[in-house]
Design an enzyme around this catalytic site. Structure first.
Site, PDB file in Angstrom:
ATOM      1  N   ASP A   1       0.873  -1.157   0.000  1.00 14.10           N
ATOM      2  CA  ASP A   1       0.000   0.000   0.000  1.00 14.10           C
ATOM      3  C   ASP A   1       0.922   1.222   0.000  1.00 14.10           C
ATOM      4  O   ASP A   1       2.084   1.116   0.391  1.00 14.10           O
ATOM      5  CB  ASP A   1      -0.893  -0.042   1.252  1.00 14.10           C
TER       6      ASP A   1
ATOM      7  N   ASP B   1       0.038   5.103   0.830  1.00 14.42           N
ATOM      8  CA  ASP B   1      -0.135   6.107   1.889  1.00 14.42           C
ATOM      9  C   ASP B   1      -0.210   5.445   3.260  1.00 14.42           C
ATOM     10  O   ASP B   1      -1.020   4.542   3.497  1.00 14.42           O
ATOM     11  CB  ASP B   1      -1.402   6.934   1.628  1.00 14.42           C
TER      12      ASP B   1
END
Ligand SMILES: [Mg+2]
Length: 181
Positions: A6, A8
């Site tokens: 992922d 952020d």
């Protein structure tokens, strides 16, 4: 392994108002070096990221490309390589199965890298990352950066276990390098 990150809250600091420019992309200390360490041991790295800021009309594709150019450069300077950045631009109200918690981007990545789910691990900070990884049958690591502590505090459903919890991406990479999967 295929390491699906992922973005952020895992590689860069999460922002409630979205990363909308290269200037707003602030790397979490040690993240670029951790990616480089994985690359040096033969692991392959791709990012799978929800970017509803596109679907919401907050930024355009060109701006996202500029943000990702900065990210690629930071990792390259550390000696690593992100091989692909897979983006779900969907707004939440128009989500397809590519947007996490849907497994679409993860399935795309495994197909592209010709890697089985048992050889793939997702590292994320949100419940929807874990849900997407579970739906795709990948291994799962929750980092405590970004939304990670709140995700952990809210409780992770038994159906998502096992989930390894790591302090940050560097610790998650250490776990992968130990060959724990
Ligand atoms: Mg995140």
């Amino acid at each position: 392994m295929l390491v699906l990150l992922d973005r952020d809250g895992v590689i860069n600091e999460d922002r409630a108002d979205f990363v909308k420019s290269p200037a707003e992309l602030v790397l979490i200390p040690g993240a670029a070096e951790a990616i480089a360490e994985l690359c040096g041991h033969g692991h392959r790295i791709a990012i799978v990221t929800n970017q509803s800021c596109i679907g919401r009309g907050l930024i355009g594709e060109e701006q996202l490309d500029a943000i990702h150019a900065k990210l690629h450069n930071a990792v390259r300077r550390a000696g690593g390589r992100i091989e692909d950045i897979i983006v779900a631009p969907d707004a939440p109200w128009a989500a397809t199965e590519r947007r996490k918690p849907g497994p679409g981007m993860l399935l795309e990545a495994m197909q592209k890298f010709k890697t089985a789910a048992r050889e793939s691990v997702l590292v994320g900070d949100s419940l929807r990352d874990l849900q997407a990884a579970k739906a795709a049958n990948c291994h799962r690591i929750l980092v405590q950066t970004g939304k990670g502590r709140a995700t952990q505090a809210a409780g992770i459903g038994a159906e998502l276990l096992p989930v390894h919890v790591a302090k940050d991406l560097a610790a998650a990479c250490g776990f992968i390098l130990e060959g724990r999967f």
